[in-house]
Scaffold this active site. Structure first.
Site, PDB file in Angstrom:
ATOM      1  N   SER A 139      85.922  22.322  36.822  1.00  0.00           N
ATOM      2  CA  SER A 139      86.509  21.336  37.736  1.00  0.00           C
ATOM      3  C   SER A 139      87.923  21.788  38.045  1.00  0.00           C
ATOM      4  O   SER A 139      88.538  22.515  37.250  1.00  0.00           O
ATOM      5  CB  SER A 139      86.535  19.957  37.070  1.00  0.00           C
ATOM      6  OG  SER A 139      87.341  19.046  37.798  1.00  0.00           O
ATOM      7  N   TYR A 152      89.537  14.304  30.175  1.00  0.00           N
ATOM      8  CA  TYR A 152      88.639  15.088  31.025  1.00  0.00           C
ATOM      9  C   TYR A 152      89.251  16.456  31.316  1.00  0.00           C
ATOM     10  O   TYR A 152      88.560  17.480  31.294  1.00  0.00           O
ATOM     11  CB  TYR A 152      88.385  14.316  32.319  1.00  0.00           C
ATOM     12  CG  TYR A 152      87.416  14.984  33.263  1.00  0.00           C
ATOM     13  CD1 TYR A 152      86.113  15.279  32.871  1.00  0.00           C
ATOM     14  CD2 TYR A 152      87.796  15.300  34.567  1.00  0.00           C
ATOM     15  CE1 TYR A 152      85.221  15.889  33.745  1.00  0.00           C
ATOM     16  CE2 TYR A 152      86.910  15.893  35.448  1.00  0.00           C
ATOM     17  CZ  TYR A 152      85.621  16.189  35.032  1.00  0.00           C
ATOM     18  OH  TYR A 152      84.739  16.789  35.907  1.00  0.00           O
TER      19      TYR A 152
END
Length: 254
Positions: A139, A152
């Site tokens: 990501s 995250y």
């Protein structure tokens, strides 16, 4: 019917979103796809959909955090040419001061340890294929932090480092390592899962953004990278919607 000579692509987290879209596109590109996820009913439905379209697909219920189960899965395969480590996700958006360690642990287990399990278990088969490919779906969060995203970000940074280190360690073998790092992607579950079913909070993530990326957009980049000639390695592919300049700079039409 399956053809033993057809290259095999394993996709983790294939029950929805980017994983399901990638399975569809790789199947259309000529791969025999093996769909893995915890939700057996969903991957079986997707396998049936692909079979009806004349594609080769198999469903295998799997929790990538369970190493014994991953090893059993790897042993069940007759070959593996491509591994797409897509299983992952985010939980919560709390600041470091109040973040739940259980959420951090779960994100790390799925995004990093899960990818480690499948990569270790399937690396011998990928090497034996003569032209193996490991895809790590990280990501943009793994490349730049943002407020409320530390758990995250830490997990996706771990996934990024896994890809970078593996590439260094296996150079000279017939296996390439590709990292695809999406930015803002609107799927049916990502933000809703992150906010534990709170649809209002999930909608705010994309509020005013004319065209966030879709699962198909990301699947398209994965499929493009995987289908390059074997000597071509796309080390890192960052893909964002035009409206997103960085993790914290997004154009919104409000």
């Amino acid at each position: 019917m399956t053809d033993a000579g057809t290259p095999v692509a394993v996709i983790t987290g294939a029950s929805s979103g980017i994983g399901a879209a990638t399975a569809r596109q790789l199947a259309a590109a000529g791969y025999r796809v093996v769909l893995t996820a915890r939700r057996k009913d969903r991957i079986e439905a997707l396998a049936a959909e692909l079979a009806e379209a004349g594609r080769q697909a198999t469903a295998y219920a799997l929790d990538v955090t369970d190493r014994a189960a991953v090893d059993a899965f790897a042993a069940s395969l007759d070959r593996c040419d491509v591994l797409v480590n897509n299983a992952g996700g985010a939980l919560g958006a709390d600041p470091v001061a109040t973040g739940d360690p259980a959420d951090w642990r779960q994100m790390y287990e799925v995004n990093v340890i899960g990818a480690l399990h499948t990569t270790q278990a399937l690396l011998p088969a990928l090497t034996a294929s003569g032209d193996g490919t490991v895809v790590i779906l990280s990501s943009t969060a793994g490349h730049a932090t943002y407020e409320g995203g530390a758990g995250y970000v830490a997990a996706k940074n771990g996934a990024r480092v896994l890809a970078e280190t593996l590439r260094l360690e296996i150079v000279g073998t017939p296996v390439r390592v590709i990292e695809v790092a999406p930015g803002m992607v609107r799927t049916e579950e990502f933000a809703t899962t992150r906010f534990r079913g709170d649809e209002e909070k999930a909608a705010k993530v994309y509020a005013g953004v004319a065209e966030p990326l879709t699962a198909d957009d990301v699947a398209d980049t994965i499929t493009w990278a995987v289908t390059r000639p074997p000597h071509v390695n796309i080390d890192l592919l960052v893909v964002r919607p035009r409206a997103q300049a960085s993790n914290s700079k997004v154009h919104r039409e409000l």
